[in-house]
Design a protein around this motif. Sequence first.
Motif, PDB file in Angstrom:
ATOM      1  N   ALA A   1      67.634 -68.050  66.986  1.00  9.20           N
ATOM      2  CA  ALA A   1      67.653 -68.457  65.579  1.00  9.20           C
ATOM      3  C   ALA A   1      66.751 -69.674  65.403  1.00  9.20           C
ATOM      4  O   ALA A   1      67.019 -70.738  65.957  1.00  9.20           O
ATOM      5  CB  ALA A   1      69.075 -68.792  65.139  1.00  9.20           C
ATOM      6  N   LEU A   2      65.659 -69.486  64.658  1.00  7.39           N
ATOM      7  CA  LEU A   2      64.756 -70.591  64.334  1.00  7.39           C
ATOM      8  C   LEU A   2      65.194 -71.172  62.999  1.00  7.39           C
ATOM      9  O   LEU A   2      65.014 -70.552  61.952  1.00  7.39           O
ATOM     10  CB  LEU A   2      63.311 -70.090  64.243  1.00  7.39           C
ATOM     11  CG  LEU A   2      62.738 -69.376  65.469  1.00  7.39           C
ATOM     12  CD1 LEU A   2      61.332 -68.855  65.165  1.00  7.39           C
ATOM     13  CD2 LEU A   2      62.714 -70.298  66.668  1.00  7.39           C
TER      14      LEU A   2
ATOM     15  N   LEU B   1      77.268 -69.168  64.491  1.00  9.00           N
ATOM     16  CA  LEU B   1      76.016 -68.673  65.079  1.00  9.00           C
ATOM     17  C   LEU B   1      76.256 -68.081  66.462  1.00  9.00           C
ATOM     18  O   LEU B   1      75.711 -67.026  66.812  1.00  9.00           O
ATOM     19  CB  LEU B   1      74.989 -69.809  65.156  1.00  9.00           C
ATOM     20  CG  LEU B   1      74.408 -70.282  63.826  1.00  9.00           C
ATOM     21  CD1 LEU B   1      73.696 -71.612  64.005  1.00  9.00           C
ATOM     22  CD2 LEU B   1      73.442 -69.244  63.258  1.00  9.00           C
ATOM     23  N   THR B   2      77.092 -68.754  67.244  1.00  9.43           N
ATOM     24  CA  THR B   2      77.400 -68.271  68.583  1.00  9.43           C
ATOM     25  C   THR B   2      78.190 -66.974  68.529  1.00  9.43           C
ATOM     26  O   THR B   2      77.897 -66.014  69.247  1.00  9.43           O
ATOM     27  CB  THR B   2      78.179 -69.343  69.371  1.00  9.43           C
ATOM     28  OG1 THR B   2      77.446 -70.573  69.370  1.00  9.43           O
ATOM     29  CG2 THR B   2      78.405 -68.901  70.803  1.00  9.43           C
ATOM     30  N   ALA B   3      79.197 -66.931  67.656  1.00  7.61           N
ATOM     31  CA  ALA B   3      80.017 -65.724  67.542  1.00  7.61           C
ATOM     32  C   ALA B   3      79.217 -64.536  67.031  1.00  7.61           C
ATOM     33  O   ALA B   3      79.463 -63.388  67.421  1.00  7.61           O
ATOM     34  CB  ALA B   3      81.201 -65.995  66.608  1.00  7.61           C
ATOM     35  N   ALA B   4      78.233 -64.778  66.164  1.00  8.57           N
ATOM     36  CA  ALA B   4      77.418 -63.698  65.626  1.00  8.57           C
ATOM     37  C   ALA B   4      76.563 -63.059  66.707  1.00  8.57           C
ATOM     38  O   ALA B   4      76.206 -61.881  66.609  1.00  8.57           O
ATOM     39  CB  ALA B   4      76.538 -64.218  64.496  1.00  8.57           C
TER      40      ALA B   4
ATOM     41  N   VAL C   1      69.273 -71.463  69.822  1.00  9.01           N
ATOM     42  CA  VAL C   1      68.997 -71.994  68.486  1.00  9.01           C
ATOM     43  C   VAL C   1      67.925 -73.071  68.608  1.00  9.01           C
ATOM     44  O   VAL C   1      67.932 -73.857  69.558  1.00  9.01           O
ATOM     45  CB  VAL C   1      70.269 -72.581  67.831  1.00  9.01           C
ATOM     46  CG1 VAL C   1      69.935 -73.230  66.490  1.00  9.01           C
ATOM     47  CG2 VAL C   1      71.325 -71.498  67.639  1.00  9.01           C
ATOM     48  N   LEU C   2      67.006 -73.072  67.653  1.00 11.99           N
ATOM     49  CA  LEU C   2      65.984 -74.122  67.587  1.00 11.99           C
ATOM     50  C   LEU C   2      66.021 -74.723  66.190  1.00 11.99           C
ATOM     51  O   LEU C   2      66.050 -74.000  65.195  1.00 11.99           O
ATOM     52  CB  LEU C   2      64.600 -73.550  67.885  1.00 11.99           C
ATOM     53  CG  LEU C   2      63.417 -74.538  67.846  1.00 11.99           C
ATOM     54  CD1 LEU C   2      62.353 -74.145  68.874  1.00 11.99           C
ATOM     55  CD2 LEU C   2      62.777 -74.617  66.461  1.00 11.99           C
TER      56      LEU C   2
END
Length: 315
Positions: A88-89, A117-120, A125-126
């Motif tokens: 994910a940018l 975000l982690t669960a998705a 991630v950046l």
Amino acid sequence: MNKTFTIFGGNSNTALTAELCDHLGISQGRARAERFSDGEIFVEIGENVRGVNCFIMQSTCSPPNRNLMELLIMIDALKRASAGSIVALMPYFGYARQDRKVKPRTPISAKLVADLLTAAGADRVLAVDLHAGQIQGFFNIPFDHLVATPVFRDLLKLEGLRGQEVVVVSPDAGGVERARLYSKLLDCPLAIIDKRRDGPNVSQVMHLIGDVAGKRAILVDDIIDTAGTLCNAAEAVLKAGATEVYAVATHGVFSGPAMERINKSVIKRIWVTNSCPQEDRLARCDRLTVVSLGPLLAEAVKRIHHGDSISSLFY
């Protein structure tokens, strides 16, 4: 030959996504993000991504809830399509200002976003210039935290904003580390504004620490939201004897009365990145200049894909 990596873009950063693909010399991944009549978001990936390293460009800027949900659904769609990895940018990481409990019975929303975000299914991630660097600790997956300093450094030098006749000013105590870095790179002194915040988007300048008299001042911040803090700080610096006031901020959120305040302010020029779309703001403010994160992000994507170090991009 099958792709080994591709870039998908959400609806929040279409221009930056296209620029990123141009820098990388690849075509943008095909994906369709639509909304049902009741507002639900639907995403369909339009190509085979099995085993492909997928990068999703999506700032969670205004409207933050819709953009965040679109990002989460796109991650889920790629995960279920057997993507090799999902990065994910997020040039602008929304909810970053809610990184701690400021009062009893309040949330830590930045941690919640990290968990979502982690669960998705994001593998990495950046983000660029988090409001608080400690947010990286909310994640149990790799997190790359870039800074926009290299993007602005050479530009400010070309404008002649360097040396002892210039002073870098942090508009609050929390931004001192960021301002100190600019001060070092531009070889100029540092000043700090002590402010008091009475509520969200409400601040008051209390004290100015440092000498700004007779100098051109550069206010350095990570986010300009309603521009209240920035404009108050600019007034205080000018009253303290600065000859001119400029501003540099990574994320131009510019919500509510921001543009009106800036147009009426004493600030001579403002530089922001395109972490949030700025096309409509440029037409409303001739003091605003937008600097692209495209080259920085493109280099980061290449290094992540090839497993190379990105630490040299931090400064």
